[in-house]
Design a protein around this motif. Structure first.
Motif, PDB file in Angstrom:
ATOM      1  N   GLY A  60       0.052   0.021  -1.561  1.00 42.87           N
ATOM      2  CA  GLY A  60       0.477   1.414  -1.672  1.00 42.87           C
ATOM      3  C   GLY A  60       1.770   1.582  -2.451  1.00 42.87           C
ATOM      4  N   GLN A  61       2.564   0.529  -2.556  1.00 42.40           N
ATOM      5  CA  GLN A  61       3.834   0.585  -3.284  1.00 42.40           C
ATOM      6  C   GLN A  61       3.680   0.265  -4.771  1.00 42.40           C
ATOM      7  OE1 GLN A  61       6.414   1.897  -1.658  1.00 42.40           O
ATOM      8  NE2 GLN A  61       4.889   2.043  -0.031  1.00 42.40           N
ATOM      9  N   VAL A  62       2.514  -0.267  -5.163  1.00 45.43           N
ATOM     10  CA  VAL A  62       2.316  -0.667  -6.565  1.00 45.43           C
ATOM     11  C   VAL A  62       1.049  -0.074  -7.179  1.00 45.43           C
ATOM     12  CG1 VAL A  62       3.643  -2.797  -6.337  1.00 45.43           C
ATOM     13  CG2 VAL A  62       1.181  -2.837  -5.891  1.00 45.43           C
ATOM     14  N   ASP A  63       0.470   0.943  -6.565  1.00 46.01           N
ATOM     15  CA  ASP A  63      -0.797   1.528  -6.991  1.00 46.01           C
ATOM     16  C   ASP A  63      -0.604   2.452  -8.199  1.00 46.01           C
ATOM     17  OD1 ASP A  63      -3.426   2.372  -7.154  1.00 46.01           O
ATOM     18  OD2 ASP A  63      -3.294   3.735  -5.437  1.00 46.01           O
ATOM     19  N   GLY A  64      -0.147   1.860  -9.304  1.00 44.90           N
ATOM     20  CA  GLY A  64       0.002   2.619 -10.548  1.00 44.90           C
ATOM     21  C   GLY A  64       0.817   3.881 -10.368  1.00 44.90           C
ATOM     22  N   ARG A  65       0.361   4.975 -10.984  1.00 43.03           N
ATOM     23  CA  ARG A  65       1.105   6.226 -10.893  1.00 43.03           C
ATOM     24  C   ARG A  65       1.060   6.825  -9.496  1.00 43.03           C
ATOM     25  NH1 ARG A  65      -3.636   7.932 -12.576  1.00 43.03           N
ATOM     26  NH2 ARG A  65      -3.752   7.998 -14.809  1.00 43.03           N
ATOM     27  N   PHE A  66       0.220   6.272  -8.618  1.00 39.68           N
ATOM     28  CA  PHE A  66       0.121   6.773  -7.245  1.00 39.68           C
ATOM     29  C   PHE A  66       1.046   6.019  -6.293  1.00 39.68           C
ATOM     30  CE2 PHE A  66      -4.122   7.164  -9.245  1.00 39.68           C
ATOM     31  CZ  PHE A  66      -4.121   8.537  -9.411  1.00 39.68           C
ATOM     32  N   ALA A  67       1.803   5.053  -6.810  1.00 36.15           N
ATOM     33  CA  ALA A  67       2.666   4.217  -5.973  1.00 36.15           C
ATOM     34  C   ALA A  67       3.543   5.088  -5.073  1.00 36.15           C
ATOM     35  CB  ALA A  67       3.529   3.312  -6.844  1.00 36.15           C
ATOM     36  N   GLY A  68       3.556   4.739  -3.796  1.00 36.36           N
ATOM     37  CA  GLY A  68       4.357   5.458  -2.826  1.00 36.36           C
ATOM     38  C   GLY A  68       3.704   6.719  -2.303  1.00 36.36           C
ATOM     39  N   ASN A  69       2.615   7.166  -2.929  1.00 37.32           N
ATOM     40  CA  ASN A  69       1.940   8.392  -2.508  1.00 37.32           C
ATOM     41  C   ASN A  69       0.439   8.229  -2.685  1.00 37.32           C
ATOM     42  OD1 ASN A  69       1.597  11.024  -1.623  1.00 37.32           O
ATOM     43  ND2 ASN A  69       1.822  11.884  -3.664  1.00 37.32           N
ATOM     44  N   THR A  70      -0.130   7.233  -2.010  1.00 38.31           N
ATOM     45  CA  THR A  70      -1.538   6.912  -2.167  1.00 38.31           C
ATOM     46  C   THR A  70      -2.178   6.626  -0.817  1.00 38.31           C
ATOM     47  OG1 THR A  70      -3.110   5.403  -3.241  1.00 38.31           O
ATOM     48  CG2 THR A  70      -1.036   4.451  -2.524  1.00 38.31           C
ATOM     49  N   ASP A  71      -3.481   6.828  -0.748  1.00 45.97           N
ATOM     50  CA  ASP A  71      -4.192   6.426   0.462  1.00 45.97           C
ATOM     51  C   ASP A  71      -4.714   4.994   0.331  1.00 45.97           C
ATOM     52  OD1 ASP A  71      -6.238   6.898  -1.352  1.00 45.97           O
ATOM     53  OD2 ASP A  71      -7.530   7.920   0.097  1.00 45.97           O
ATOM     54  N   ALA A  72      -4.609   4.397  -0.856  1.00 50.45           N
ATOM     55  CA  ALA A  72      -5.009   2.992  -1.041  1.00 50.45           C
ATOM     56  C   ALA A  72      -3.842   2.128  -0.571  1.00 50.45           C
ATOM     57  CB  ALA A  72      -5.349   2.718  -2.496  1.00 50.45           C
TER      58      ALA A  72
END
Length: 159
Positions: free
Chosen positions: A19-31
């Motif tokens: 969740g901290q490295v999920d591309g542009r969703f990092a820090g704000n993702t459900d993955a």
């Protein structure tokens, strides 16, 4: 957040901070995590390994978590690489591809070849391909970082 180990997919190797490295969703993702483990579709006496993206809604682990056999993950990586390579040179074509030759590549795999092509069945392909190209361009830094990392690891492994 800890990836569950009591479900059908049995994690063996994990990235629990995805969740901290999920591309542009990092820090704000459900993955929230990635794992490699024993596939949930395993039958007795047959063991397959799968990769899984673990999604968490904030309350529970989501049914939309994806699980793929490893070869499909690699096939997607091959598809991504060929697409990125195509779009580096796509400016040469009026519609970002040659409508007379929509096949980008044929990549030999296990006695046949995976065809990589522009989807000319999409009736809005000329619009969609421009949007795709722009999104690829917008994410170039993030994608390039991952491709360089993958290249380095593959070279270290002797590939």
């Amino acid at each position: 957040m800890k990836i569950p180990t009591s479900l059908k997919h049995k994690p063996v190797v994990v990235s629990e901070n995805y969740g901290q490295v999920d591309g542009r969703f990092a820090g704000n993702t459900d993955a929230k995590g990635l794992s490699l483990g024993l596939a949930q579709w395993n039958d007795r006496g047959k063991v397959d390994i799968s990769a899984k993206v673990w999604r968490y809604t904030g309350e529970k682990w989501s049914r939309q978590s994806e699980e793929l056999p490893l070869h499909r993950v690699l096939d997607l990586s091959i598809l991504i690489c060929r697409a990125v390579a195509h779009f580096r040179e796509a400016y040469r074509y009026e519609h970002l591809y040659d409508p007379q030759k929509p096949v980008i590549d044929r990549i030999g795999l296990q006695g046949d070849a995976m065809t990589v092509a522009v989807c000319t069945d999409n009736d809005k392909i000329n619009e969609d391909i421009k949007l795709f190209s722009q999104a690829l361009s917008n994410d170039d830094e993030m994608i390039s970082e991952r491709l360089r990392t993958l290249s380095k690891i593959l070279k270290e492994m002797g590939y």
